[in-house]
Design an enzyme around this catalytic site. Sequence first.
Site, PDB file in Angstrom:
ATOM      1  N   ASP A   1      -0.723 -13.588  -6.249  1.00 44.83           N
ATOM      2  CA  ASP A   1       0.452 -12.890  -5.765  1.00 44.83           C
ATOM      3  C   ASP A   1       1.646 -13.837  -5.776  1.00 44.83           C
ATOM      4  O   ASP A   1       2.036 -14.413  -4.778  1.00 44.83           O
ATOM      5  CB  ASP A   1       0.183 -12.362  -4.349  1.00 44.83           C
ATOM      6  CG  ASP A   1       1.114 -11.226  -3.998  1.00 44.83           C
ATOM      7  OD1 ASP A   1       1.819 -10.739  -4.899  1.00 44.83           O
ATOM      8  OD2 ASP A   1       1.132 -10.825  -2.825  1.00 44.83           O
TER       9      ASP A   1
ATOM     10  N   TYR B   1      -2.574 -18.286 -17.131  1.00 41.15           N
ATOM     11  CA  TYR B   1      -3.648 -17.340 -17.456  1.00 41.15           C
ATOM     12  C   TYR B   1      -3.523 -16.700 -18.830  1.00 41.15           C
ATOM     13  O   TYR B   1      -4.362 -15.904 -19.210  1.00 41.15           O
ATOM     14  CB  TYR B   1      -3.820 -16.266 -16.375  1.00 41.15           C
ATOM     15  CG  TYR B   1      -2.555 -15.578 -15.898  1.00 41.15           C
ATOM     16  CD1 TYR B   1      -1.793 -14.802 -16.751  1.00 41.15           C
ATOM     17  CD2 TYR B   1      -2.142 -15.701 -14.574  1.00 41.15           C
ATOM     18  CE1 TYR B   1      -0.648 -14.158 -16.299  1.00 41.15           C
ATOM     19  CE2 TYR B   1      -0.999 -15.057 -14.115  1.00 41.15           C
ATOM     20  CZ  TYR B   1      -0.255 -14.288 -14.986  1.00 41.15           C
ATOM     21  OH  TYR B   1       0.874 -13.668 -14.543  1.00 41.15           O
TER      22      TYR B   1
ATOM     23  N   CYS C   1      10.416   2.350  34.045  1.00 40.14           N
ATOM     24  CA  CYS C   1      10.329   1.988  35.449  1.00 40.14           C
ATOM     25  C   CYS C   1      11.722   2.207  36.042  1.00 40.14           C
ATOM     26  O   CYS C   1      12.718   1.770  35.473  1.00 40.14           O
ATOM     27  CB  CYS C   1       9.922   0.517  35.559  1.00 40.14           C
ATOM     28  SG  CYS C   1      10.353  -0.209  37.134  1.00 40.14           S
TER      29      CYS C   1
ATOM     30  N   ALA D   1       0.836  -1.201   0.000  1.00 42.91           N
ATOM     31  CA  ALA D   1       0.000   0.000   0.000  1.00 42.91           C
ATOM     32  C   ALA D   1       0.877   1.261   0.000  1.00 42.91           C
ATOM     33  O   ALA D   1       0.585   2.242  -0.682  1.00 42.91           O
ATOM     34  CB  ALA D   1      -0.910   0.001   1.220  1.00 42.91           C
TER      35      ALA D   1
ATOM     36  N   LYS E   1      -6.196 -11.949  -8.842  1.00 41.69           N
ATOM     37  CA  LYS E   1      -4.823 -11.533  -9.133  1.00 41.69           C
ATOM     38  C   LYS E   1      -3.920 -12.305  -8.185  1.00 41.69           C
ATOM     39  O   LYS E   1      -3.925 -12.079  -6.976  1.00 41.69           O
ATOM     40  CB  LYS E   1      -4.661 -10.028  -8.928  1.00 41.69           C
ATOM     41  CG  LYS E   1      -3.294  -9.526  -9.355  1.00 41.69           C
ATOM     42  CD  LYS E   1      -3.281  -8.004  -9.427  1.00 41.69           C
ATOM     43  CE  LYS E   1      -2.025  -7.462 -10.085  1.00 41.69           C
ATOM     44  NZ  LYS E   1      -0.787  -7.854  -9.453  1.00 41.69           N
TER      45      LYS E   1
ATOM     46  N   TYR F   1       3.959   1.453  -1.156  1.00 42.20           N
ATOM     47  CA  TYR F   1       4.587   1.536  -2.477  1.00 42.20           C
ATOM     48  C   TYR F   1       3.626   2.192  -3.470  1.00 42.20           C
ATOM     49  O   TYR F   1       3.982   3.115  -4.194  1.00 42.20           O
ATOM     50  CB  TYR F   1       4.960   0.129  -2.950  1.00 42.20           C
ATOM     51  CG  TYR F   1       5.619   0.091  -4.320  1.00 42.20           C
ATOM     52  CD1 TYR F   1       7.000   0.180  -4.437  1.00 42.20           C
ATOM     53  CD2 TYR F   1       4.865  -0.028  -5.481  1.00 42.20           C
ATOM     54  CE1 TYR F   1       7.610   0.157  -5.674  1.00 42.20           C
ATOM     55  CE2 TYR F   1       5.458  -0.049  -6.726  1.00 42.20           C
ATOM     56  CZ  TYR F   1       6.835   0.036  -6.821  1.00 42.20           C
ATOM     57  OH  TYR F   1       7.428   0.021  -8.050  1.00 42.20           O
TER      58      TYR F   1
ATOM     59  N   CYS G   1       6.367  -3.580  39.871  1.00 34.06           N
ATOM     60  CA  CYS G   1       7.141  -3.483  41.112  1.00 34.06           C
ATOM     61  C   CYS G   1       6.778  -2.282  41.970  1.00 34.06           C
ATOM     62  O   CYS G   1       7.236  -2.171  43.103  1.00 34.06           O
ATOM     63  CB  CYS G   1       8.633  -3.456  40.806  1.00 34.06           C
ATOM     64  SG  CYS G   1       9.196  -1.872  40.171  1.00 34.06           S
TER      65      CYS G   1
ATOM     66  N   LYS H   1      -6.841  -3.489  -7.153  1.00 28.14           N
ATOM     67  CA  LYS H   1      -6.116  -3.946  -5.956  1.00 28.14           C
ATOM     68  C   LYS H   1      -6.968  -3.725  -4.720  1.00 28.14           C
ATOM     69  O   LYS H   1      -7.526  -2.655  -4.534  1.00 28.14           O
ATOM     70  CB  LYS H   1      -4.817  -3.153  -5.810  1.00 28.14           C
ATOM     71  CG  LYS H   1      -3.803  -3.511  -6.892  1.00 28.14           C
ATOM     72  CD  LYS H   1      -2.729  -4.421  -6.340  1.00 28.14           C
ATOM     73  CE  LYS H   1      -1.469  -3.636  -6.187  1.00 28.14           C
ATOM     74  NZ  LYS H   1      -0.334  -4.228  -5.686  1.00 28.14           N
TER      75      LYS H   1
ATOM     76  N   CYS I   1       5.252   1.662  38.649  1.00 28.29           N
ATOM     77  CA  CYS I   1       5.375   0.488  37.787  1.00 28.29           C
ATOM     78  C   CYS I   1       4.318  -0.540  38.179  1.00 28.29           C
ATOM     79  O   CYS I   1       4.201  -0.890  39.360  1.00 28.29           O
ATOM     80  CB  CYS I   1       6.766  -0.112  37.919  1.00 28.29           C
ATOM     81  SG  CYS I   1       6.918  -1.711  37.121  1.00 28.29           S
TER      82      CYS I   1
ATOM     83  N   CYS J   1      13.075  -4.319  39.725  1.00 26.45           N
ATOM     84  CA  CYS J   1      11.741  -4.604  39.211  1.00 26.45           C
ATOM     85  C   CYS J   1      11.680  -6.041  38.709  1.00 26.45           C
ATOM     86  O   CYS J   1      12.474  -6.438  37.859  1.00 26.45           O
ATOM     87  CB  CYS J   1      11.399  -3.639  38.076  1.00 26.45           C
ATOM     88  SG  CYS J   1       9.854  -4.058  37.253  1.00 26.45           S
TER      89      CYS J   1
ATOM     90  N   GLU K   1     -10.463 -12.563 -13.092  1.00 28.71           N
ATOM     91  CA  GLU K   1      -9.620 -13.599 -12.491  1.00 28.71           C
ATOM     92  C   GLU K   1      -9.030 -13.060 -11.198  1.00 28.71           C
ATOM     93  O   GLU K   1      -8.745 -11.867 -11.110  1.00 28.71           O
ATOM     94  CB  GLU K   1      -8.450 -13.940 -13.443  1.00 28.71           C
ATOM     95  CG  GLU K   1      -8.894 -14.290 -14.839  1.00 28.71           C
ATOM     96  CD  GLU K   1      -7.719 -14.461 -15.821  1.00 28.71           C
ATOM     97  OE1 GLU K   1      -6.553 -14.343 -15.393  1.00 28.71           O
ATOM     98  OE2 GLU K   1      -7.996 -14.714 -17.003  1.00 28.71           O
TER      99      GLU K   1
HETATM  100  S1  IVH Z   1      -2.471 -11.015 -16.962  1.00 28.44           S
HETATM  101  C1  IVH Z   1      -0.858  -7.702 -19.586  1.00 28.44           C
HETATM  102  N1  IVH Z   1      -3.671 -12.331 -15.054  1.00 28.44           N
HETATM  103  O1  IVH Z   1       0.013  -9.256 -12.303  1.00 28.44           O
HETATM  104  C2  IVH Z   1      -1.417  -8.852 -18.867  1.00 28.44           C
HETATM  105  N2  IVH Z   1      -1.677 -11.167 -14.543  1.00 28.44           N
HETATM  106  O2  IVH Z   1       0.634  -6.385 -12.942  1.00 28.44           O
HETATM  107  C3  IVH Z   1      -0.663  -9.146 -17.624  1.00 28.44           C
HETATM  108  N3  IVH Z   1      -0.965 -11.434 -12.218  1.00 28.44           N
HETATM  109  O3  IVH Z   1       2.981  -9.656 -14.081  1.00 28.44           O
HETATM  110  C4  IVH Z   1      -0.824 -10.476 -17.107  1.00 28.44           C
HETATM  111  N4  IVH Z   1      -2.616 -12.723 -11.581  1.00 28.44           N
HETATM  112  O4  IVH Z   1       2.426 -11.337 -12.245  1.00 28.44           O
HETATM  113  C5  IVH Z   1      -2.622 -11.553 -15.383  1.00 28.44           C
HETATM  114  N5  IVH Z   1      -4.836 -13.562 -13.466  1.00 28.44           N
HETATM  115  C6  IVH Z   1      -3.795 -12.792 -13.804  1.00 28.44           C
HETATM  116  C7  IVH Z   1      -2.806 -12.435 -12.882  1.00 28.44           C
HETATM  117  C8  IVH Z   1      -1.760 -11.617 -13.286  1.00 28.44           C
HETATM  118  C9  IVH Z   1      -1.503 -12.109 -11.211  1.00 28.44           C
HETATM  119  C10 IVH Z   1       0.256 -10.616 -12.099  1.00 28.44           C
HETATM  120  C11 IVH Z   1       1.326 -10.997 -13.048  1.00 28.44           C
HETATM  121  C12 IVH Z   1       1.640  -9.767 -13.833  1.00 28.44           C
HETATM  122  C13 IVH Z   1       1.130  -8.706 -12.931  1.00 28.44           C
HETATM  123  C14 IVH Z   1       0.719  -7.506 -13.738  1.00 28.44           C
END
Ligand code: IVH
Length: 687
Positions: A121, A234, A434, A35, A119, A37, A419, A322, A416, A439, A117
């Site tokens: 990690d 994916y 303290c 967050a 995302k 970043y 003690c 996100k 404290c 203590c 889908e």
């Molecule tokens: S699609 C241009 N699908 O997110 C399309 N990416 O910020 C990019 N990631 O490098 C990839 N789950 O590491 C896609 N279901 C998903 C994903 C996914 C995680 C990550 C992936 C990518 C990053 C993009």
Amino acid sequence: MKKADAAARVRELRERIRAADHAYYVLDQPVLADAEYDRLMHELQAFEAEHPELVTADSPTQRVSGAPSERFERVVHREPMLSLGNVQSDDELHEFDARVRRLLGLPEGEAVGYVVEPKLDGLAVELVYRDGAFAGGSTRGDGVNGEDVTANLRVVGGLGANRGVPHALEGRPPPRVEVRGEVLLFKEHFEAMNRQLVRAGEEPFANPRNAAAGTLRQLDWRVTARRPLSFVAYEALVPGGDPWRTHWDKLEDLAGWGFETNAENRRCRGIGEVLAYRDRMAERRFELPYDTDGIVVKVDDLDWRRRLGAASKFPRWAVAFKYPPQEEATRIRRIWASVGRTGVLTPVVDFDPVRLSGAMVARATLHNEDEMRRKDILEGDWVLVRRAGEVIPEVVKPLPERRTGAERPFRFPAECPVCGARVVREEGEKVYRCTGAACPAQLVGRLCHFAQRRALDVEGLGEKLAAGLVERGQVKDFADLYAVPFEVWQQLFSRPRKEQDATAARELPEKSAQNMVAALERSRSTTLRRFLFALGIPQVGEATAATLARHFGDLARFMDADEEALLAVRDVGPETASEIRAWTQEPQNRRVVERLLAAGVRPEAEVVEARGPFAGKTVVLTGGLSAMSRDDAKAEIERRGGKVSGSVSRKTDLVVAGEEAGSKLEKARSLGVRVVGEEEFVRLLKE
Ligand code: IVH
């Protein structure tokens, strides 16, 4: 803001983002929460939007992060691996949809078909298949150049974690296909792996993503093979053009060829359905067996996708939503002050238990009074809590609109709680302390510190025993430990089992007492370094204790050193020098040291050999050694005049890499630091 100020802030933001990128992508050791970043990145984007003249080609906003490491062969991706634009609000998701519709010239009322889908990690990779056979694979790297991790990818999924990376595809795949997806560790596998690392004395990984990245970027594929990585596909690309009409068809083919695709993927009609999916997933994310940090929304129709194309860094046909860091409201039941070994009182907040990032949480600590006042936190308040970095419980802020008037500010006790001694906050200090030299809370903490393995190493003396001694008034300082009568040890060991320290619990009281006396006897002959560390002098950790011992060579010279003499010691700054001097000048402390010597404790200076392969060298130990424990290896190095450090940097002279060495070994290789294995290390010790 003036332009000069903006330019300075932009520079600062870029530096911080670059440092965080390096830590995250290259070292696999994140230094910023996601967050935070994202916040920096958004701030930089905002500045650049306002001052376009400040935009440079190398700004982090203009490129994909994650330079490929030089340890692996470079692979140029046939098509760049783009990253995704991030959005965080409903408005931004609607804007994304509106832009898609505008660019495609869709009439009002025609909904766009999306695939949504989770995302994942993990770490994005590309796998190349020729005539259905796995021909090689790479990490994303900077999006254009990746790292060749073929050998490691070949063993992903080898432990039956899931289908992993297939060596040969089923069905009738095209002659060449590039499959993209995420390498990740399921939470359960991650936890098991960390337990194993801790048992082996290694640093555990911060989160599954780092664990997956560290594992996939191992130089030795056998290490990768022992860890249960998974691969979820994916994307697929076929040179010369997609043979599919929709993304969904593509996902079905991927599954048909033998890849794992995500069972949570769905088709949505219009952005409204996307929002509903997002809400469902946000609720369920902690139940999923793997980490997700958002959802990815992709235009399903591949023709449309081609028409939308990509900007320099992000595709226009997809976006990532996100999740915000999870926060929950709860009510503070009580605030109280906990007393630590150094006498510092820390405010602890107990609240009604809430479920956060997949775990129940009921307590958080605040740093000090100032933080509590700044955040305006009152006892009885409703507050928002979260887990910083999804780990450490934290009170974010109170909800003043829910106050009833019954809330009360927490006042540090004048006495404290353990003690009864006076509690003070000295001028210029951030904390309450303290002042009770005797203590019990401090004393128990100090005794445990004194007895720990890396200090005087009194085997078997843990918190329960120390508390028992203090409770009975047997021990007021370290020196008293050596005068505890045999019967008292026996009595302490005869207490109900659950109250005793685990190691001693299985033996007869008499036998345990004998062992304790023997352990105390052994602890009498020790080293000056361990002794100085054991005393618990503020600012003097293990490393400083070692430097001080080496510098002064004997206890009397150390005890009498004035600030100037202390400042002459390598690594000792003015603050540490003044803390040490204050400690050694305190009559009580001098008396304890004298009584320890009178009790027969003999801190000997270690003979340091000025020559040999370790003299004056900084060494890092990583991985498991089979011939000796890590503490022993450390002692051997220090006896030979070397210094053992916990992390690899440019100043490191040598890295000793044992079994399953991880990120430290990688870092050493990337910095060109000399690395030796256990066999060579043992040979060097003999030199
Ligand atoms: S699609 C241009 N699908 O997110 C399309 N990416 O910020 C990019 N990631 O490098 C990839 N789950 O590491 C896609 N279901 C998903 C994903 C996914 C995680 C990550 C992936 C990518 C990053 C993009």
